[in-house]
Design an enzyme around this catalytic site. Structure first.
Site, PDB file in Angstrom:
ATOM      1  CB  CYS A 137       0.366  -2.070  13.434  1.00  0.00           C
ATOM      2  SG  CYS A 137       0.915  -1.686  11.774  1.00  0.00           S
ATOM      3  CD  GLU A 156      -2.872  -0.895   2.394  1.00  0.00           C
ATOM      4  OE1 GLU A 156      -3.274   0.129   2.954  1.00  0.00           O
ATOM      5  OE2 GLU A 156      -3.022  -2.037   2.852  1.00  0.00           O
ATOM      6  CB  CYS A 216       2.522   7.334   3.554  1.00  0.00           C
ATOM      7  SG  CYS A 216       2.837   6.163   4.871  1.00  0.00           S
ATOM      8  CB  CYS A 222      -0.101   1.563   5.775  1.00  0.00           C
ATOM      9  SG  CYS A 222       0.193   2.438   4.261  1.00  0.00           S
ATOM     10  CB  CYS A 279       2.995  -2.740  16.636  1.00  0.00           C
ATOM     11  SG  CYS A 279       4.747  -2.315  16.519  1.00  0.00           S
ATOM     12  CB  CYS A 311       5.224  -5.255   9.358  1.00  0.00           C
ATOM     13  SG  CYS A 311       6.459  -4.590  10.485  1.00  0.00           S
TER      14      CYS A 311
HETATM   15  N1  SAH Z   1       7.742   0.219  11.251  1.00  0.00           N
HETATM   16  C1  SAH Z   1       7.858   1.636  11.333  1.00  0.00           C
HETATM   17  C2  SAH Z   1       7.120   2.397  10.275  1.00  0.00           C
HETATM   18  C3  SAH Z   1       5.749   1.955   9.866  1.00  0.00           C
HETATM   19  S1  SAH Z   1       4.363   2.343  10.859  1.00  0.00           S
HETATM   20  C4  SAH Z   1       7.449   2.088  12.718  1.00  0.00           C
HETATM   21  O1  SAH Z   1       7.025   1.285  13.511  1.00  0.00           O
HETATM   22  O2  SAH Z   1       7.618   3.265  13.009  1.00  0.00           O
HETATM   23  C5  SAH Z   1       4.153   4.084  10.817  1.00  0.00           C
HETATM   24  C6  SAH Z   1       3.555   4.633  12.089  1.00  0.00           C
HETATM   25  O3  SAH Z   1       2.164   4.320  12.213  1.00  0.00           O
HETATM   26  C7  SAH Z   1       4.213   4.077  13.337  1.00  0.00           C
HETATM   27  O4  SAH Z   1       4.404   5.106  14.267  1.00  0.00           O
HETATM   28  C8  SAH Z   1       3.171   3.080  13.812  1.00  0.00           C
HETATM   29  O5  SAH Z   1       3.345   2.741  15.152  1.00  0.00           O
HETATM   30  C9  SAH Z   1       1.899   3.829  13.506  1.00  0.00           C
HETATM   31  N2  SAH Z   1       0.683   3.034  13.498  1.00  0.00           N
HETATM   32  C10 SAH Z   1       0.502   1.774  13.067  1.00  0.00           C
HETATM   33  N3  SAH Z   1      -0.773   1.371  13.246  1.00  0.00           N
HETATM   34  C11 SAH Z   1      -1.423   2.416  13.782  1.00  0.00           C
HETATM   35  C12 SAH Z   1      -2.774   2.636  14.182  1.00  0.00           C
HETATM   36  N4  SAH Z   1      -3.706   1.681  14.080  1.00  0.00           N
HETATM   37  N5  SAH Z   1      -3.087   3.847  14.703  1.00  0.00           N
HETATM   38  C13 SAH Z   1      -2.161   4.822  14.810  1.00  0.00           C
HETATM   39  N6  SAH Z   1      -0.883   4.676  14.445  1.00  0.00           N
HETATM   40  C14 SAH Z   1      -0.509   3.492  13.935  1.00  0.00           C
END
Ligand code: SAH
Length: 347
Positions: free
Chosen positions: A120, A93, A106, A334, A117, A113
């Site tokens: 996510c 995406e 973006c 994403c 987390c 991934c």
């Molecule tokens: N792997 C990297 C970059 C990708 S995620 C990282 O972890 O930073 C980009 C950002 O979006 C990160 O800060 C991630 O924690 C956040 N993110 C992912 N899912 C999310 C969600 N459901 N709500 C808000 N932020 C989110």
């Protein structure tokens, strides 16, 4: 058979070497580099190259070209979200956003991934693989081509952990900032990491002028480990000194991303701990109202709670902003579109 060369992943010097091997004059490398970075879909479009050379390139090289599997345009703010299909059937995406100061994109750095987390939508270890420099570049080239918009800022905040695909991402940065290519300077690029400590040190050594974002999301190990498994490997007492080392080495202020999750990360106690953690550190805190992901028990904080939290940080001398959310009607964060498609395909 020898494996074909991914020509769009090559740096100018390497293209020159390839030309030498093919018995071609050096200036051809410059011509090819320009065509590649305009997003041509075939070697035949390289109209100022001799036909024989185009045929030779076709034989020896691969020209990546993603397919637009899906495209959603927000009616609210013009945000466009693409689902691109890759040559191996995987998909990624990319989100294109319009701001007053220009278009920001973006991009994903991995297909799926591995970090896990819990909030996510991009976690997909089974299908995860690193994107090549060309594939990351293609996200920009083909989003620009399709939308007719020129990208001015890049955030590496799509699917994937950029520092887990370090070499390809570094090569992508060299390509995208090259004056003969897309030519976006490092100061217009942000790289976001969940906190891979050794790689933060590695990046610091390169002294790039990009903005490093660190996904902090919680001010203590207990909470952070419960939502970000990476914290068990690199807990806060290792991550925070690495961030300070990064600032010292590069002089670039770090931006800490902090997701506002109701009752988990938005409490008064969390604000107090966060203030303690970042005290005296010249940095920026970006509060992100959590994007709710289907099936997740985590709930976004209320607007009032986000404001209260922000004010508390500001009152204590921290630089804190709240991220504006774009593309609300197309679930623009994403991972969600890719996940939906993978579900449909496997049904
Ligand atoms: N792997 C990297 C970059 C990708 S995620 C990282 O972890 O930073 C980009 C950002 O979006 C990160 O800060 C991630 O924690 C956040 N993110 C992912 N899912 C999310 C969600 N459901 N709500 C808000 N932020 C989110």
């Amino acid at each position: 058979m020898e494996e074909k060369i991914c020509i769009k992943s090559l740096l100018p010097g390497e293209l020159e070497q390839l030309m030498a091997e093919l018995g071609e004059p050096r200036y051809r490398a410059g011509q090819i580099f320009k065509w590649l970075h305009q997003g041509v879909a075939s070697f035949d479009e390289m109209s100022d190259l001799p036909k024989a050379l185009r045929a030779r390139l076709e034989e020896t090289c691969v020209l990546t070209r993603p397919e637009i599997l899906r495209k959603q345009v927000s009616r609210l703010d013009g945000t466009i979200k693409y689902l691109f299909g890759l040559s191996d059937g995987n998909s990624i995406e990319t989100v294109l956003m319009e701001y007053e100061h220009g278009n920001s994109i973006c991009v994903s750095t991995q297909a799926g991934c591995k970090m896990g987390c819990v909030f996510c939508a991009s976690f997909d270890p089974a299908r995860s693989r690193n994107l090549t420099p060309a594939e990351i570049l293609d996200e920009i080239l083909f989003a620009q081509k399709d939308s007719g918009r020129k990208v001015s800022n890049i955030v590496l905040m799509g699917t994937g952990e950029p520092l887990d695909n370090f070499d390809n991402v570094m090569r992508f940065l060299k390509l995208v900032s090259h004056p003969d290519g897309i030519n976006i300077g490092m100061r217009h690029i942000s790289l976001s990491t969940c906190g891979l400590v050794p790689m933060i040190d590695e990046l610091a050594r390169l002294k790039l002028q990009l903005t490093l974002s660190v996904s902090l999301h919680a001010p203590n190990n207990e909470t952070r480990s419960s939502i970000m498994p990476v914290n068990r490997r690199y807990p806060l007492e290792e991550l925070m000194p690495a961030c300070r080392r990064y600032f010292k080495a590069t002089g670039r202020r770090i931006s800490f991303e902090y997701a506002m999750i109701r009752g988990v990360t938005d409490t008064r106690e969390c604000a107090r701990q966060l203030i303690g953690l970042l005290k005296g550190f010249n940095c920026h805190v970006n509060l992100i109202p959590l994007n709710h992901v289907e099936g997740s028990p985590l709930i976004p904080s209320t607007k009032e709670d986000v404001r209260r939290f922000q004010n508390e940080l500001i009152k204590n001398g921290l630089n804190a902003t709240v991220r504006r959310s774009l593309g609300g009607d197309i679930s623009a964060s994403c991972g969600q579109l890719r996940r939906q498609r993978n579900k449909e395909v496997s049904q």
